[in-house]
Design an enzyme around this catalytic site. Structure first.
Site, PDB file in Angstrom:
ATOM      1  N   LYS A 148      23.980  26.044 -86.162  1.00  0.00           N
ATOM      2  CA  LYS A 148      23.089  26.396 -85.445  1.00  0.00           C
ATOM      3  C   LYS A 148      22.205  27.839 -86.133  1.00  0.00           C
ATOM      4  O   LYS A 148      20.961  28.014 -86.286  1.00  0.00           O
ATOM      5  CB  LYS A 148      23.255  26.817 -84.253  1.00  0.00           C
ATOM      6  CG  LYS A 148      23.960  25.669 -83.402  1.00  0.00           C
ATOM      7  CD  LYS A 148      24.141  25.843 -81.816  1.00  0.00           C
ATOM      8  CE  LYS A 148      24.631  24.646 -81.191  1.00  0.00           C
ATOM      9  NZ  LYS A 148      25.996  23.968 -81.597  1.00  0.00           N
ATOM     10  N   GLU A 207      22.066  34.053 -77.852  1.00  0.00           N
ATOM     11  CA  GLU A 207      20.672  33.877 -77.883  1.00  0.00           C
ATOM     12  C   GLU A 207      20.249  34.286 -76.312  1.00  0.00           C
ATOM     13  O   GLU A 207      21.066  34.532 -75.676  1.00  0.00           O
ATOM     14  CB  GLU A 207      20.346  32.357 -77.903  1.00  0.00           C
ATOM     15  CG  GLU A 207      20.418  31.685 -79.456  1.00  0.00           C
ATOM     16  CD  GLU A 207      20.125  30.344 -79.428  1.00  0.00           C
ATOM     17  OE1 GLU A 207      19.742  30.015 -80.570  1.00  0.00           O
ATOM     18  OE2 GLU A 207      20.050  29.687 -78.428  1.00  0.00           O
ATOM     19  N   ARG A 251      22.128  12.588 -86.308  1.00  0.00           N
ATOM     20  CA  ARG A 251      22.952  11.257 -85.810  1.00  0.00           C
ATOM     21  C   ARG A 251      22.192  10.569 -84.707  1.00  0.00           C
ATOM     22  O   ARG A 251      21.014  11.048 -84.123  1.00  0.00           O
ATOM     23  CB  ARG A 251      24.296  11.517 -85.393  1.00  0.00           C
ATOM     24  CG  ARG A 251      24.288  12.575 -84.039  1.00  0.00           C
ATOM     25  CD  ARG A 251      25.736  12.801 -83.385  1.00  0.00           C
ATOM     26  NE  ARG A 251      25.932  14.046 -82.740  1.00  0.00           N
ATOM     27  CZ  ARG A 251      25.278  14.128 -81.628  1.00  0.00           C
ATOM     28  NH1 ARG A 251      24.858  12.914 -80.874  1.00  0.00           N
ATOM     29  NH2 ARG A 251      25.595  14.829 -80.583  1.00  0.00           N
TER      30      ARG A 251
END
Length: 661
Positions: free
Chosen positions: A118, A202, A299
């Site tokens: 990430k 975050e 995916r």
């Protein structure tokens, strides 16, 4: 096109891939562990060939890339489809597949690697002009650095594993004093789930909507989007209901978000199916300047069927064609939205116990076959008689409904949940039905915090009334006491010269004993008198609501909810043997951390130990003040019902413990 492919997965997604392969005339090879060998599992039974790849634990079978590649080579498969989960986003596996001369049905290793972490992905997206959530995405992992960054960002913050997803390794932190503990828990969980303990921090968006865009690229440089899905209905950071299109989506917002998603895919030369996930601030409605990139899943997603339903596209077929070198089947202008689709994930889990996964045999399993006024699709990897294993995700099925608009899609899903019948495992069908009936959800006015805010109402199941208990008692008598008889009620409808005999029995529900007497009235009806009541309930077995009898139990279905009654007290023998009150493991797992010792005085709500199950951590807390007599040791592998903590006999005001995620 390929002649034969191997599916490096199991369960529902393996079955889903096999169905498309069969339609295209492609032979399939299934792989399976010991846990999926018995019966055999549905995906094994459906495939043209099957190869055993190891013991039940995933890291010894479905996560062992070398065994999977060897199976592909031995069977002559040309390509490997990873499904989702397991090795689907492992760039090392992608490279190993290609080194073996096989085709990986998915993106390149470089694309997977670029989006797999990430922190690096967000730095890359910033360069590509995609909006990113404010936060710390750097390499430093020391507590002092992360805590300082959290203060700079401003609380509340979200600690997230930089690898993987699904809510694992994620913690919300509102108070600086709790940051250290939350960080330690997130790191442990991330390490267990993904083999990588590193995290990012975050800013927490207070009223977030989770909206994601399906993208698709090919080897010829083409990239398209297939519109958006809303996945904001989440519990424990995991999705439970998804829909397309997103409620309240404006034309301007859709254009901005899909454009950002295509830019993200183009930035890494993406090919195959991918999903770009965004967080949107829903406090003032959806605005084109109030959404940010979260991550990209390289995916197929669990929720891909809703996109298929509203676009008419088979995404697995597209995956196969693109992997075989073909161009995308449709250009962007030929892809259009049609109606509304909504999907509910049916899990073996107990919403009243913090959604703890449940295990057991599916003694009774039935889904509706069709709906009036809507299209129904059931994606499942299990059949009646299969076992929900503690080794894998406990999802039983996905119920997907497509209709002309959201209102009719919700109505169809409501009907589908109400007609689903499962016994043998605790399931979340009733919770899902209450969720889609929630006024805020039904109105499209929701965010990722809705389930937690409305938790009590959503998980509350009404206690069975007297008639329901009587129905269960009669069903239990017929199912348990004369199971071999052609007429199981013959024993309690026997002739008596003066008056019909009353058969006294006891069933159990929710820890309560329910004594009763059943009298056969001689005309096919029975009178059931519950202890403590004056009037008997008169019933006919043929007129009872649907019931399912299974070893030692009877389940009555009441719409999407069900009530399960035990024929014998499930705690009787265990408590007699324990010599004192005990807290038992709510599921099989690993005792990850012990926070108390024998002889210690503890307070109600005090954390006693951390149990890791299905790669998630669950904190077991004290149900009351007391003194610990015994406590499990760290590293112990326990089964469902194993005693974790035993209290001294002088401190036994109540049974049960609490678990928190």
């Amino acid at each position: 096109m390929f002649k034969k492919i191997l599916i490096a997965n199991r369960g529902e997604i393996a079955v889903r891939i096999i169905r498309t392969a069969q339609r295209l005339g492609i032979a399939t090879v299934a792989v399976h562990s010991d846990a999926d060998a018995d019966a055999p599992a549905l995906h094994v039974a459906m495939a043209d060939e099957a190869v055993h790849i190891g013991p039940s634990p995933a890291n010894e079978s479905y996560l062992d890339g070398s065994r999977i590649i060897a199976a592909a080579q031995a069977t002559g498969a040309e390509a490997v489809h990873p499904g989702y989960g397991f090795l689907s986003e492992n760039p090392d596996f992608v490279e190993a597949v290609e080194r073996a001369g096989l085709v990986f049905i998915g993106p390149s290793a470089s694309a997977v690697r670029a989006m797999g972490l990430k922190d690096a992905a967000k730095r890359l997206m910033e360069k590509a002009g995609v909006p990113v959530v404010p936060g710390y995405h750097g390499e430093a992992q020391e507590l002092v650095v992360l805590a300082t960054k959290a203060r700079e960002i401003g609380y509340p913050v979200l600690i997230k594993a930089r690898a993987g997803g699904g809510g694992k390794g994620m913690r919300r932190v509102d108070d600086p004093d709790r940051f250290s503990e939350a960080l330690a828990g997130a790191k442990r969980e991330a390490k267990a789930a993904f083999g990588d303990a590193r995290v990012i921090v975050e800013k927490l968006v207070e009223k977030p909507r989770h909206i994601e865009c399906q993208v698709f690229g090919d080897r010829h440089g083409n990239v398209v989007h297939l519109f958006e899905r809303d996945c904001s209905a989440q519990r424990r950071h995991q999705k439970v209901v998804e829909e397309a299109p997103a409620p309240g989506m404006t034309r301007a917002m859709r254009m901005a978000m899909t454009d950002a998603a295509v830019k993200a895919a183009q930035a890494i030369g993406y090919r195959g199916a991918g999903t770009v996930e965004f967080i949107a601030d829903a406090s003032k409605g959806l605005k084109p300047d109030r959404f940010w990139f979260m991550e990209m899943n390289t995916r197929l997603q669990v929720e891909h069927p809703v996109t298929e339903m509203v676009t008419g596209v088979d995404l697995v077929e597209w995956q196969l064609r693109v992997a075989a070198g073909e161009a995308l089947p449709l250009p962007q202008e030929a892809i259009a939205l049609q109606g509304h689709a909504i999907e509910a994930r049916l899990y073996a889990e107990d919403p009243t116990r913090d959604f703890l996964p449940a295990t057991g045999r599916l003694y009774h399993l039935r889904f509706p076959e069709r709906l009036d006024g809507a299209n129904l699709r059931i994606d499942t990897g299990v059949r009646a008689g299969d076992i929900v294993s503690p080794h894998y995700d406990p999802m039983i099925a996905k119920l997907i409904v497509h209709a002309g608009d959201r209102e009719h899609a919700l109505a169809g899903l409501r009907t589908a949940l109400g007609e689903t019948r499962i016994a043998g495992c605790t399931v979340n069908a009733g919770f899902l039905a209450r969720l889609i009936d929630d006024p805020d959800f039904a109105a499209g006015q929701f965010d990722t915090g809705l389930i937690e805010r409305h938790r009590e109402a959503l998980i509350r199941v009404a206690e069975p009334d007297g008639k329901t208990v009587a129905q269960a008692a009669l069903a239990a008598s017929g199912a348990a006491y004369r199971p071999e008889a052609a007429d199981p009620f013959e024993a309690i409808s026997a002739y008596a010269h003066y008056h019909p005999p009353a058969h006294r029995r006891t069933i159990h529900h929710g820890g309560r004993a329910l004594p009763h007497a059943i009298t056969g009235l001689g005309d096919g009806r029975f009178a059931v008198l519950l202890e403590g009541t004056k009037d008997a309930v008169t019933l006919s077995p043929a007129a009872d609501p649907e019931t399912a009898a299974w070893p030692g139990h009877v389940t009555l279905f009441k719409g999407a909810d069900s009530h399960t009654f035990a024929l014998q007290d499930p705690l009787e023998d265990a408590e007699a043997a324990s010599g004192g009150e005990s807290l038992r493991a709510p599921m099989p797992g690993l005792v990850k951390l012990v926070r108390a010792t024998a002889g210690e005085k503890v307070k109600v709500g005090q954390p006693l130990l951390v149990l890791e199950a299905m790669k998630m951590e669950h904190t077991v807390t004290a149900p009351h003040d007391g003194i610990i007599a015994e406590i499990a040791v760290e590293g112990a592998q326990v089964s469902d019902g194993t005693v974790l903590v035993r209290f001294a006999e002088a401190d036994m005001p109540s049974r049960g413990g609490r678990t928190e995620n």
